[in-house]
Scaffold this motif. Structure first.
Motif, PDB file in Angstrom:
ATOM      1  N   LEU A  44      19.970  29.827 -30.582  1.00  0.00           N
ATOM      2  CA  LEU A  44      19.690  28.988 -29.418  1.00  0.00           C
ATOM      3  C   LEU A  44      20.959  28.727 -28.611  1.00  0.00           C
ATOM      4  O   LEU A  44      20.932  28.714 -27.380  1.00  0.00           O
ATOM      5  CB  LEU A  44      19.057  27.671 -29.843  1.00  0.00           C
ATOM      6  N   LEU A  45      22.067  28.506 -29.290  1.00  0.00           N
ATOM      7  CA  LEU A  45      23.322  28.267 -28.568  1.00  0.00           C
ATOM      8  C   LEU A  45      23.742  29.487 -27.748  1.00  0.00           C
ATOM      9  O   LEU A  45      24.421  29.354 -26.725  1.00  0.00           O
ATOM     10  CB  LEU A  45      24.441  27.913 -29.548  1.00  0.00           C
ATOM     11  N   SER A  46      23.333  30.670 -28.192  1.00  0.00           N
ATOM     12  CA  SER A  46      23.739  31.887 -27.477  1.00  0.00           C
ATOM     13  C   SER A  46      23.087  31.998 -26.105  1.00  0.00           C
ATOM     14  O   SER A  46      23.520  32.803 -25.274  1.00  0.00           O
ATOM     15  CB  SER A  46      23.382  33.123 -28.308  1.00  0.00           C
ATOM     16  N   VAL A  47      22.055  31.207 -25.870  1.00  0.00           N
ATOM     17  CA  VAL A  47      21.393  31.254 -24.555  1.00  0.00           C
ATOM     18  C   VAL A  47      22.299  30.694 -23.469  1.00  0.00           C
ATOM     19  O   VAL A  47      22.284  31.152 -22.325  1.00  0.00           O
ATOM     20  CB  VAL A  47      20.063  30.472 -24.612  1.00  0.00           C
ATOM     21  N   ASP A  48      23.103  29.697 -23.811  1.00  0.00           N
ATOM     22  CA  ASP A  48      23.976  29.070 -22.824  1.00  0.00           C
ATOM     23  C   ASP A  48      25.077  30.020 -22.377  1.00  0.00           C
ATOM     24  O   ASP A  48      25.594  30.804 -23.179  1.00  0.00           O
ATOM     25  CB  ASP A  48      24.611  27.803 -23.407  1.00  0.00           C
ATOM     26  N   PRO A  49      25.483  29.959 -21.128  1.00  0.00           N
ATOM     27  CA  PRO A  49      26.600  30.778 -20.664  1.00  0.00           C
ATOM     28  C   PRO A  49      27.911  30.290 -21.264  1.00  0.00           C
ATOM     29  O   PRO A  49      27.999  29.185 -21.809  1.00  0.00           O
ATOM     30  CB  PRO A  49      26.572  30.582 -19.145  1.00  0.00           C
ATOM     31  N   MET A  50      28.944  31.106 -21.159  1.00  0.00           N
ATOM     32  CA  MET A  50      30.260  30.743 -21.664  1.00  0.00           C
ATOM     33  C   MET A  50      30.960  29.828 -20.648  1.00  0.00           C
ATOM     34  O   MET A  50      30.657  29.849 -19.453  1.00  0.00           O
ATOM     35  CB  MET A  50      31.104  31.989 -21.897  1.00  0.00           C
ATOM     36  N   PRO A  51      31.885  28.983 -21.097  1.00  0.00           N
ATOM     37  CA  PRO A  51      32.619  28.094 -20.178  1.00  0.00           C
ATOM     38  C   PRO A  51      33.337  28.893 -19.087  1.00  0.00           C
ATOM     39  O   PRO A  51      33.804  30.015 -19.326  1.00  0.00           O
ATOM     40  CB  PRO A  51      33.609  27.378 -21.098  1.00  0.00           C
ATOM     41  N   ASN A  52      33.419  28.310 -17.899  1.00  0.00           N
ATOM     42  CA  ASN A  52      34.124  28.978 -16.802  1.00  0.00           C
ATOM     43  C   ASN A  52      35.132  28.078 -16.106  1.00  0.00           C
ATOM     44  O   ASN A  52      35.767  28.490 -15.139  1.00  0.00           O
ATOM     45  CB  ASN A  52      33.135  29.552 -15.789  1.00  0.00           C
TER      46      ASN A  52
ATOM     47  N   PRO B  71      28.745  25.227 -25.315  1.00  0.00           N
ATOM     48  CA  PRO B  71      29.578  25.545 -26.483  1.00  0.00           C
ATOM     49  C   PRO B  71      30.553  26.673 -26.181  1.00  0.00           C
ATOM     50  O   PRO B  71      30.212  27.662 -25.531  1.00  0.00           O
ATOM     51  CB  PRO B  71      28.558  25.943 -27.548  1.00  0.00           C
ATOM     52  N   THR B  72      31.774  26.504 -26.665  1.00  0.00           N
ATOM     53  CA  THR B  72      32.786  27.549 -26.511  1.00  0.00           C
ATOM     54  C   THR B  72      32.547  28.650 -27.541  1.00  0.00           C
ATOM     55  O   THR B  72      31.718  28.516 -28.442  1.00  0.00           O
ATOM     56  CB  THR B  72      34.182  26.959 -26.690  1.00  0.00           C
ATOM     57  N   ALA B  73      33.301  29.734 -27.424  1.00  0.00           N
ATOM     58  CA  ALA B  73      33.164  30.831 -28.380  1.00  0.00           C
ATOM     59  C   ALA B  73      33.519  30.362 -29.789  1.00  0.00           C
ATOM     60  O   ALA B  73      32.864  30.747 -30.766  1.00  0.00           O
ATOM     61  CB  ALA B  73      34.049  31.998 -27.953  1.00  0.00           C
ATOM     62  N   LEU B  74      34.545  29.501 -29.923  1.00  0.00           N
ATOM     63  CA  LEU B  74      34.914  28.989 -31.243  1.00  0.00           C
ATOM     64  C   LEU B  74      33.800  28.106 -31.802  1.00  0.00           C
ATOM     65  O   LEU B  74      33.450  28.210 -32.988  1.00  0.00           O
ATOM     66  CB  LEU B  74      36.226  28.202 -31.148  1.00  0.00           C
ATOM     67  N   GLU B  75      33.240  27.245 -30.967  1.00  0.00           N
ATOM     68  CA  GLU B  75      32.195  26.332 -31.440  1.00  0.00           C
ATOM     69  C   GLU B  75      30.949  27.077 -31.863  1.00  0.00           C
ATOM     70  O   GLU B  75      30.273  26.687 -32.827  1.00  0.00           O
ATOM     71  CB  GLU B  75      31.870  25.315 -30.338  1.00  0.00           C
TER      72      GLU B  75
ATOM     73  N   GLY C 262      16.775  36.455 -30.990  1.00  0.00           N
ATOM     74  CA  GLY C 262      16.783  36.463 -32.453  1.00  0.00           C
ATOM     75  C   GLY C 262      16.370  35.149 -33.085  1.00  0.00           C
ATOM     76  O   GLY C 262      16.814  34.826 -34.194  1.00  0.00           O
ATOM     77  N   PHE C 263      15.516  34.396 -32.402  1.00  0.00           N
ATOM     78  CA  PHE C 263      15.027  33.130 -32.955  1.00  0.00           C
ATOM     79  C   PHE C 263      13.770  33.408 -33.767  1.00  0.00           C
ATOM     80  O   PHE C 263      12.764  33.888 -33.229  1.00  0.00           O
ATOM     81  CB  PHE C 263      14.725  32.151 -31.808  1.00  0.00           C
ATOM     82  N   THR C 264      13.811  33.114 -35.073  1.00  0.00           N
ATOM     83  CA  THR C 264      12.731  33.517 -35.979  1.00  0.00           C
ATOM     84  C   THR C 264      11.949  32.357 -36.568  1.00  0.00           C
ATOM     85  O   THR C 264      11.010  32.575 -37.326  1.00  0.00           O
ATOM     86  CB  THR C 264      13.312  34.347 -37.140  1.00  0.00           C
ATOM     87  N   LEU C 265      12.312  31.126 -36.257  1.00  0.00           N
ATOM     88  CA  LEU C 265      11.611  29.975 -36.829  1.00  0.00           C
ATOM     89  C   LEU C 265      10.154  29.980 -36.384  1.00  0.00           C
ATOM     90  O   LEU C 265       9.843  30.246 -35.227  1.00  0.00           O
ATOM     91  CB  LEU C 265      12.285  28.681 -36.374  1.00  0.00           C
TER      92      LEU C 265
END
Length: 458
Positions: free
Chosen positions: A300-308, A251-255, A429-432
């Motif tokens: 969860l999406l924050s775990v992925d690295p940013m596009p390069n 996912p990109t920063a916008l997504e 920060g995953f609280t489920l």
């Protein structure tokens, strides 16, 4: 009369008579004798061949292909797992958890069986994997029995690979060696150049040596140097093996903020995000309101690295992130052989061995698969020992009694208190809640998978 391992040869009745003294020089060439004593089909690799032929990875399993009916290991089955599974043969001695045996006469490699000095050394779970490799400097000969093997070969439907190690002699012999491979001698991969990836680290440094001879104490023990012998070999590897190039659509920063106004299919069409609570109508401007975004999903999406890599002329819209690592893989192989001849009719041999390897990387054997989330370590060790007593009962009867054990150990547990911190629920920060928290003692994040996304980082 030279006999290879387990070979039968009938000499018939030999009559010795007193002859006259004479001197002669005879030069002759003799082919392989027809085996009339058993129906098995064998192939033999001698010490001279091992010294003369170049062998990939200095692993004798890669040399067996010179024998009739022996094929290379099928693509995808013989690489250093986690360090480029597309390699068709073992790159360094012992692979990462053993050496893959070759396919022989059309039989599957997992039907094979390996033996070192008479000890079973195939993996208990997968017979096609030889888990007790032997340094080529310590091998006397290798025989492969391919078909119609006799009663002493069991456990398998395929072939039996027999390895005999060297013994000490009446004089001291030894050697030391050093081999080195480095990426500075290689060109970069075409696709790496196209994608802007640097040449990966690709290094093999091999340091080893052997020493063997008699064990004696002048004027006290074994003065004739015919009773007790030893042979020791050690080989150390320092390897860095490049993995495959991993490519994902992250996912990109916008997504990650809910803005899909710049999200396109591989064909270039806008990916329309629909509101399930509003009859499936598209969100305004293709942007999901922040109030509608689930914080746990966003975490969860924050775990992925940013596009390069964002050049769609290269990626075709199939991915936007790529990386390649080099798996660090130190190894050590140690082997000792002691031969004792208490009488002319008895030989007692003791052969302890140890093989140790450690993998360190993001995508090695026991790591998280996918983008580089967590550096993982995996240690694998094999210890075995065998005692064998050979006694000549009569000119027609020889008795061989042997006993040994072989065990492999794997260790992949965290070795530091904060080992899993990067992928723990509390970190991102995953609280489920969880149904069974006791099943997740390290409190790691749940598994993720995505549909409809090319090369998704599941």
């Amino acid at each position: 009369v030279s006999l290879t391992a387990s070979q039968r040869l009938s000499l018939g009745n030999i009559k010795l008579e007193v002859g006259q003294t004479s001197q002669s020089v005879t030069v002759s060439a003799q082919g392989e004798a027809v085996n009339a004593e058993s129906a098995d089909t064998v192939g033999l690799v001698t010490e001279k061949q091992m010294d003369s032929l170049v062998t990939r990875g200095r692993d004798v399993m890669n040399l067996l292909r010179i024998l009739p009916g022996v094929n290379t290991i099928p693509m995808g089955q013989g690489g250093e797992s986690g360090a480029g599974d597309s390699f068709s043969s073992t790159q360094s001695l012992g692979g990462n958890v053993g050496s893959f045996t070759p396919t022989v006469s059309g039989a599957r490699l997992d039907w094979n069986n390996t033996m070192v000095d008479g000890l079973q050394t195939s993996n208990a779970d997968w017979q096609g994997l030889a888990v007790s490799p032997v340094s080529m400097e310590a091998i006397d000969e290798v025989k492969i029995i391919t078909n119609n093997y006799t009663a002493e070969y069991g456990r398998n439907m395929g072939s039996t690979v027999q390895i005999l190690s060297k013994s000490g002699t009446q004089t001291f012999h030894g050697n030391a060696y050093w081999y080195h491979r480095n990426e500075d001698l290689d060109a970069n991969d075409f696709f790496n150049n196209r994608s802007g990836l640097q040449k990966p680290i690709y290094r093999f440094t091999t340091l080893g040596g052997t020493i063997g001879g008699p064990v004696y104490i002048p004027r006290v023990f074994n003065q004739s140097k015919t009773k007790l012998f030893f042979f020791y070999s050690e080989e150390d590897w320092r390897s860095k093996i490049p993995s495959a190039v991993y490519q994902y659509s992250v996912p990109t920063a916008l997504e990650r903020a809910g803005d899909f106004s710049q999200t396109f299919t591989q064909g270039g069409a806008l990916v329309v995000i629909k509101d399930p609570t509003n009859g499936g109508l598209p969100f305004a401007n293709n942007v999901i309101p922040k109030s509608r975004i689930d914080p746990n999903g966003q975490a969860l999406l924050s775990v992925d690295p940013m596009p390069n890599i964002l050049n769609r002329s290269i990626t075709g819209g199939a991915y936007n992130y790529q990386f390649q690592e080099s798996i660090t893989m130190p190894k050590r192989l140690q082997a000792l052989r002691i031969d004792y001849h208490p009488t002319d009719k008895d030989t007692i041999s003791l052969t302890p061995r140890r093989f140790w390897v450690k993998l360190h990387g993001y995508n090695q054997t026991r790591a998280f698969s996918g983008p580089p989330l967590l550096l993982a370590d995996h240690t694998y060790a094999v210890d075995n020992v065998m005692v064998k007593w050979t006694h000549i009962v009569s000119p027609h009867v020889v008795n061989e009694a042997s006993s040994g054990m072989d065990g492999d150990k794997q260790h992949g547990q965290p070795d530091t208190p904060n080992y899993f911190q990067a992928v723990q629920r509390s970190t991102i920060g995953f609280t489920l809640g969880q149904f069974y928290p006791s099943a997740n003692p390290y409190n790691v994040i749940p598994q993720m998978s995505f549909g409809g996304v090319p090369d998704a980082p599941n």
